[in-house]
Scaffold this motif. Structure first.
Motif, PDB file in Angstrom:
ATOM      1  N   HIS A  69       1.313  -1.326   0.348  1.00  0.00           N
ATOM      2  CA  HIS A  69      -0.009  -0.200   0.207  1.00  0.00           C
ATOM      3  C   HIS A  69       1.252   1.625  -0.127  1.00  0.00           C
ATOM      4  CE1 HIS A  69      -3.604  -2.119   0.380  1.00  0.00           C
ATOM      5  NE2 HIS A  69      -3.009  -3.103   1.219  1.00  0.00           N
ATOM      6  N   ASP A  70       0.543   2.380  -0.847  1.00  0.00           N
ATOM      7  CA  ASP A  70       0.942   3.723  -0.966  1.00  0.00           C
ATOM      8  C   ASP A  70       1.416   4.319  -0.037  1.00  0.00           C
ATOM      9  OD1 ASP A  70       2.589   5.637  -1.298  1.00  0.00           O
ATOM     10  OD2 ASP A  70       1.814   6.127  -3.788  1.00  0.00           O
ATOM     11  N   VAL A  71       2.065   4.711   0.845  1.00  0.00           N
ATOM     12  CA  VAL A  71       1.694   5.079   2.688  1.00  0.00           C
ATOM     13  C   VAL A  71       0.700   6.290   2.352  1.00  0.00           C
ATOM     14  CG1 VAL A  71       2.877   3.384   3.628  1.00  0.00           C
ATOM     15  CG2 VAL A  71       4.183   5.434   3.144  1.00  0.00           C
ATOM     16  N   ASN A  72       2.010   7.121   1.300  1.00  0.00           N
ATOM     17  CA  ASN A  72       1.419   8.805   0.771  1.00  0.00           C
ATOM     18  C   ASN A  72       0.121   8.737  -0.406  1.00  0.00           C
ATOM     19  OD1 ASN A  72       3.510   9.551   2.047  1.00  0.00           O
ATOM     20  ND2 ASN A  72       5.140   8.894   0.141  1.00  0.00           N
ATOM     21  N   GLY A  76      -5.408   4.789   0.108  1.00  0.00           N
ATOM     22  CA  GLY A  76      -4.156   3.591   0.188  1.00  0.00           C
ATOM     23  C   GLY A  76      -4.160   2.982  -0.804  1.00  0.00           C
ATOM     24  N   THR A  78      -2.872   0.301  -3.376  1.00  0.00           N
ATOM     25  CA  THR A  78      -1.924  -1.083  -3.816  1.00  0.00           C
ATOM     26  C   THR A  78      -0.990  -0.852  -5.153  1.00  0.00           C
ATOM     27  OG1 THR A  78      -3.315  -2.549  -2.466  1.00  0.00           O
ATOM     28  CG2 THR A  78      -1.694  -3.602  -4.242  1.00  0.00           C
TER      29      THR A  78
END
Length: 153
Positions: A69-72, A76, A78
């Motif tokens: 998951h892209d934390v930025n 969220g 994938t």
């Protein structure tokens, strides 16, 4: 092997073996070449793909994760990034291989390592995060699953 080859339709090369207890969330981007041994009870979260070369030893109880998951990203979403394990590599027990990592030809991932970055050919890596601790001899003469030299009692 019947389940992996026939029911899950995983492309598996000659003389390759997958032990029981492995868990796959997606096998659509999985390929396994010749003379590969995959030990028991690994977890493959591989929606981003996994390519395993020839003569690779994957010991048991490890995690292969090609999705994250892209934390930025506020939503969220994938992200997917393929894992590649090149010929003659060895991933030892209880390792974790993260998205986008390439394990180089003949490289060794020591038991318990967490691999966050690609590993050079013939490098031996250990730790969390994994770091290079030495070089492996580039002469690899053995072939996994080759029983021709075994003396049976």
């Amino acid at each position: 092997m019947f389940v992996y080859k026939k029911l899950l339709n995983i492309p598996i090369g000659k003389q390759s073996i997958i032990w029981a207890g492995n868990k796959f969330n997606d096998v659509s981007s999985l390929s396994i070449a010749d003379n590969v041994i995959i030990g028991p009870n690994n977890v493959f979260l591989i929606r981003g793909g996994l390519k395993i070369g020839n003569n690779v030893n994957v010991s048991g109880f490890s995690f292969f994760i090609s999705q994250a998951h892209d934390v930025n990203d506020p939503m969220g979403h994938t992200s997917l990034s393929e894992i590649v394990i090149k010929d003659d590599a060895w991933v030892a027990t209880n390792s974790t291989i993260l998205p986008g990592v390439t394990i180089g030809k003949g490289a060794v991932v020591c038991a318990g390592a967490v691999v966050t970055k690609s590993v050079d050919d013939y490098a031996v890596v250990a730790g969390n995060p994994a770091v290079k601790i030495k070089e492996r001899c580039p002469r690899i003469d053995y072939r996994l699953n080759d029983v021709s030299g075994i003396k049976w009692l």
